[in-house]
Scaffold this active site. Structure first.
Site, short mmCIF file in Angstrom:
data_model
loop_
_atom_site.label_atom_id
_atom_site.label_comp_id
_atom_site.label_asym_id
_atom_site.label_seq_id
_atom_site.Cartn_x
_atom_site.Cartn_y
_atom_site.Cartn_z
N ARG A 89 -16.26 16.56 113.18
CA ARG A 89 -15.69 17.85 112.78
C ARG A 89 -16.21 18.92 113.71
O ARG A 89 -17.42 19.08 113.87
CB ARG A 89 -16.10 18.22 111.36
CG ARG A 89 -15.50 17.37 110.32
CD ARG A 89 -15.53 18.03 108.96
NE ARG A 89 -16.78 18.69 108.61
CZ ARG A 89 -16.95 19.37 107.48
NH1 ARG A 89 -15.94 19.48 106.62
NH2 ARG A 89 -18.10 19.93 107.19
N THR A 121 -14.22 25.17 113.81
CA THR A 121 -12.88 25.11 113.17
C THR A 121 -12.85 24.16 111.97
O THR A 121 -11.91 24.20 111.17
CB THR A 121 -11.84 24.60 114.18
OG1 THR A 121 -12.19 23.24 114.52
CG2 THR A 121 -11.83 25.43 115.45
N ASP A 173 -26.15 12.71 109.35
CA ASP A 173 -27.54 13.09 109.64
C ASP A 173 -28.50 12.39 108.68
O ASP A 173 -29.59 11.96 109.09
CB ASP A 173 -27.70 14.61 109.52
CG ASP A 173 -27.13 15.34 110.72
OD1 ASP A 173 -26.96 14.70 111.78
OD2 ASP A 173 -26.85 16.54 110.61
N ASP A 209 -25.22 16.43 104.89
CA ASP A 209 -24.51 15.81 106.01
C ASP A 209 -24.80 14.31 106.01
O ASP A 209 -25.92 13.87 106.29
CB ASP A 209 -24.95 16.46 107.32
CG ASP A 209 -24.10 15.99 108.49
OD1 ASP A 209 -23.48 16.82 109.15
OD2 ASP A 209 -24.05 14.75 108.74
C1 PRP Z 1 -18.43 13.88 108.18
C2 PRP Z 1 -18.04 12.76 107.27
C3 PRP Z 1 -16.54 12.72 107.43
C4 PRP Z 1 -16.19 14.17 107.63
C5 PRP Z 1 -15.63 14.71 106.35
O1 PRP Z 1 -18.48 13.46 109.50
O2 PRP Z 1 -18.69 11.55 107.56
O3 PRP Z 1 -16.12 11.95 108.56
O4 PRP Z 1 -17.40 14.85 107.95
O5 PRP Z 1 -15.21 16.00 106.51
P1 PRP Z 1 -13.68 16.45 106.41
O6 PRP Z 1 -13.09 15.77 105.22
O7 PRP Z 1 -13.77 17.94 106.25
O8 PRP Z 1 -13.00 16.07 107.70
P2 PRP Z 1 -18.98 14.40 110.70
O9 PRP Z 1 -17.84 15.15 111.29
O10 PRP Z 1 -20.14 15.23 110.22
O11 PRP Z 1 -19.43 13.37 111.80
P3 PRP Z 1 -20.60 12.28 111.78
O12 PRP Z 1 -20.19 11.17 110.84
O13 PRP Z 1 -20.64 11.83 113.20
O14 PRP Z 1 -21.88 12.95 111.34
N1 URA Z 2 -19.39 16.00 105.92
C1 URA Z 2 -20.56 15.66 105.34
O1 URA Z 2 -21.29 14.81 105.85
N2 URA Z 2 -20.90 16.26 104.21
C2 URA Z 2 -20.13 17.20 103.61
O2 URA Z 2 -20.51 17.73 102.54
C3 URA Z 2 -18.92 17.53 104.22
C4 URA Z 2 -18.57 16.90 105.38
#
Ligand code: PRP
Ligand code: URA
Length: 209
Positions: free
Chosen positions: A104, A108, A203, A200
């Site tokens: 994400r 944005t 993380d 997150d």
């Molecule tokens: C997180 C999560 C989803 C997304 C959800 O990933 O694992 O993929 O956010 O958010 P959304 O429904 O608003 O799209 P992130 O983008 O943090 O990436 P990561 O898994 O690499 O930490």
């Molecule tokens: N992605 C995450 O990992 N946690 C949230 O709460 C939203 C998006």
């Protein structure tokens, strides 16, 4: 319209509660996600098609019901979705695994694709797209767009925690995709994090913050 299944099994609820705790260590978080993946996978695969096979037991010849060898693909959304793969593979060791890399954009909140590799016969498989979090629904919707562009047809989405906003967005974009969740939370905050959520997921799984 797609169906929503909330898995309120006590074991799943207990483990999700432990995930939410900010003091849960990275090691415990990873183990819990793995265990919940297995428990949810067991329920989410309830209607997989079976085929009849003819076998001999030590006592008699008989027909039995077995999963077809080419039934399932698991597609984690990188990175956090990786945490759910091993639990699913423990149940279905012959499943193939595709990968979709999305993150994400912090400004944005829109998903940005950086990787996609699917099994060649994705069009013939039940596809379990897995990601712990469904927040705005942008990542799940985009991932499923990519899978459909590559021929995927029979798709379900499995996550641990979903916001109402994400469920609505995913149902609007992909009304054919059923959604399996462990918990439906209250809302998104101004940073598009799920409240109360667990923070997150990527993380917390990999200790990167
Ligand atoms: C997180 C999560 C989803 C997304 C959800 O990933 O694992 O993929 O956010 O958010 P959304 O429904 O608003 O799209 P992130 O983008 O943090 O990436 P990561 O898994 O690499 O930490
Ligand atoms: N992605 C995450 O990992 N946690 C949230 O709460 C939203 C998006």
């Amino acid at each position: 319209m797609s169906k929503i299944f909330v898995f309120d099994h006590p074991l799943i609820q207990h483990k999700v509660a432990m995930l939410r705790d900010k003091d849960t260590s990275t090691k415990d978080f990873r183990e819990l996600v793995n265990e919940i993946g297995l428990l949810m996978g067991y329920e989410a695969t309830r209607d997989l098609p079976l085929e009849e096979k003819y076998i001999e037991t030590p006592i008699a010849k008989t027909t039995v019901k077995m999963l077809s060898g080419e039934t399932v693909a698991i597609v984690p959304i990188l990175r956090a979705g990786l945490g759910l793969v091993d639990g699913m593979l423990a149940l279905i060791p012959n499943a193939k695994v595709g990968h979709i890399g999305l993150y994400r954009d912090p400004e944005t909140h829109k998903p940005v694709e950086y990787y996609c590799k699917m099994p060649a016969d994705i069009d013939k498989r039940r596809i379990f797209v897995v990601d712990p979090m469904l927040a705005t629904g942008g990542s799940a919707s985009a991932a499923i767009d990519f899978i459909k562009q590559r021929g995927g047809k029979d798709i379900v989405f499995m996550c641990l925690i979903a916001a109402p906003e994400g469920i609505e967005e995913l149902q609007k974009n992909h009304p054919d995709v059923d959604i399996f969740i462990a918990a439906k939370d209250d809302h998104l905050n101004s940073d598009a994090y799920i409240v109360p959520g667990l923070g997150d997921a990527g993380d917390r799984l990999y200790g990167t913050k």
